[in-house]
Write a protein that holds these residues in place. Sequence first.
Motif, mmCIF file in Angstrom:
data_model
loop_
_atom_site.group_PDB
_atom_site.id
_atom_site.type_symbol
_atom_site.label_atom_id
_atom_site.label_comp_id
_atom_site.label_asym_id
_atom_site.label_seq_id
_atom_site.Cartn_x
_atom_site.Cartn_y
_atom_site.Cartn_z
ATOM 1 N N ALA A 121 0.403 -1.157 0.256
ATOM 2 C CA ALA A 121 -0.427 -0.291 0.373
ATOM 3 C C ALA A 121 0.993 1.132 0.388
ATOM 4 O O ALA A 121 0.599 2.279 -0.428
ATOM 5 N N LEU A 122 2.462 1.430 0.805
ATOM 6 C CA LEU A 122 3.248 1.936 0.303
ATOM 7 C C LEU A 122 4.300 2.129 -1.053
ATOM 8 O O LEU A 122 5.379 2.749 -0.759
ATOM 9 N N HIS A 123 3.399 2.167 -1.919
ATOM 10 C CA HIS A 123 4.552 1.766 -2.818
ATOM 11 C C HIS A 123 5.023 2.957 -4.137
ATOM 12 O O HIS A 123 5.723 2.812 -4.153
ATOM 13 N N GLY A 124 4.027 4.324 -3.377
ATOM 14 C CA GLY A 124 4.176 4.840 -4.331
ATOM 15 C C GLY A 124 6.255 5.796 -3.524
ATOM 16 O O GLY A 124 6.293 6.667 -3.717
ATOM 17 N N ILE A 125 6.448 4.903 -2.275
ATOM 18 C CA ILE A 125 7.337 5.514 -1.381
ATOM 19 C C ILE A 125 8.153 4.853 -1.137
ATOM 20 O O ILE A 125 8.339 3.628 -1.304
ATOM 21 N N ALA B 219 6.589 11.153 0.592
ATOM 22 C CA ALA B 219 5.491 11.062 1.366
ATOM 23 C C ALA B 219 4.726 12.219 2.253
ATOM 24 O O ALA B 219 3.598 12.859 1.741
ATOM 25 N N VAL B 220 5.509 13.443 1.400
ATOM 26 C CA VAL B 220 5.208 14.726 1.291
ATOM 27 C C VAL B 220 4.106 15.430 0.567
ATOM 28 O O VAL B 220 2.799 15.694 0.502
ATOM 29 N N HIS B 221 4.186 14.583 -0.778
ATOM 30 C CA HIS B 221 3.361 14.222 -1.775
ATOM 31 C C HIS B 221 2.494 13.503 -1.922
ATOM 32 O O HIS B 221 1.971 13.686 -2.805
ATOM 33 N N SER C 200 -3.928 9.523 2.904
ATOM 34 C CA SER C 200 -4.264 8.154 3.741
ATOM 35 C C SER C 200 -3.016 7.137 3.047
ATOM 36 O O SER C 200 -2.742 6.954 4.618
ATOM 37 N N THR C 201 -2.128 7.463 2.591
ATOM 38 C CA THR C 201 -0.180 7.117 2.655
ATOM 39 C C THR C 201 0.070 7.612 4.187
ATOM 40 O O THR C 201 0.494 7.215 4.605
ATOM 41 N N GLN C 202 -0.267 8.745 3.907
ATOM 42 C CA GLN C 202 0.770 9.667 4.965
ATOM 43 C C GLN C 202 0.019 9.019 6.216
ATOM 44 O O GLN C 202 1.223 8.320 7.510
ATOM 45 N N VAL C 203 -1.255 8.397 6.641
ATOM 46 C CA VAL C 203 -1.536 8.187 7.873
ATOM 47 C C VAL C 203 -0.825 6.832 7.892
ATOM 48 O O VAL C 203 -0.491 6.486 9.030
ATOM 49 N N LEU C 204 -0.867 6.225 6.851
ATOM 50 C CA LEU C 204 -0.186 4.400 6.714
ATOM 51 C C LEU C 204 0.575 4.973 7.347
ATOM 52 O O LEU C 204 1.609 3.657 8.877
#
Length: 292
Positions: A24-28, A200-202, A206-210
Amino acid sequence: MQTGIIYTLLAFLIWGLFPLYFKALHGIPAEEIVLHRFIWSLAFLACVLIFKRRWAWLRPALQQPKLIALFVLSAVLLAGNWYTYIWAVNAGRVVDASLGYFINPLINVLLGVVFLHERLNKIQWLSIAIASTGVAWLTWQAGHLPWIALILAVSFGLYGLLRKTAQLGALEGLSLETLVLFPLALGMLFWLLLTGQSAAVHAPLSTQVLIMLAGPITAIPLLLFAAGARRIPLSLVGILQYTGPTLQLLIGVFVFHEAFGVERLIGFSLIWLALFIYALNSWHAYHQSRSA
């Protein structure tokens, strides 16, 4: 006994579901997730220590340079293990990562022989030989060593060896590990922010909360494991620990549709056979010691 089984099984189930979380965090990037994992883990553990009023150990620990050096090394091993695992999940290599945790118990045995001068019986050596055959088969089929699995198994094995010889418990040890690398993690995260390289900033809210949940997601299974392992025999812990990599393997194959052909099945089957023989031998030895 039942409470211990529940706690331990819950810990391994949570670890088994880790691929879903990190996917779920694949963009980071993996390195940024590791930084956040250290920072939010320390924040969560600090709350736990405040709630339990367990700060008395910290001052004496910080006054022991050898202990600090030991935990810096264990923290580096933990960071390397986390990075490799997160990278593997986001690179579509969950099956390879699960193999690492199937191999890990046998790596622990070998490390015990080399560093702690433990002795193995013939059945245990047979287990290692069968597992080695499985790794050799997978290497021959793929044309290269299963490096993801080996890095995960060896790094976590060495981490476990260091923690076994350390003086602190699970909660205190993890707190000190996150504390010693916290300044570095915070500094690197600020550098990413200042240079505009922080994904993470961008990211969506929902991803930031994860990402912020990385603290409890990291610490809770470790605390459950520590509480459960004290209540049940070590041999039972050894059997239950295969729940995690089994669940990871199933997620990799059936959720993320990673390849798992006959060639891989043969290699994994050899390693599963080795683990079954080793677990059965450990269970038998435990009952013999109880009846003696």
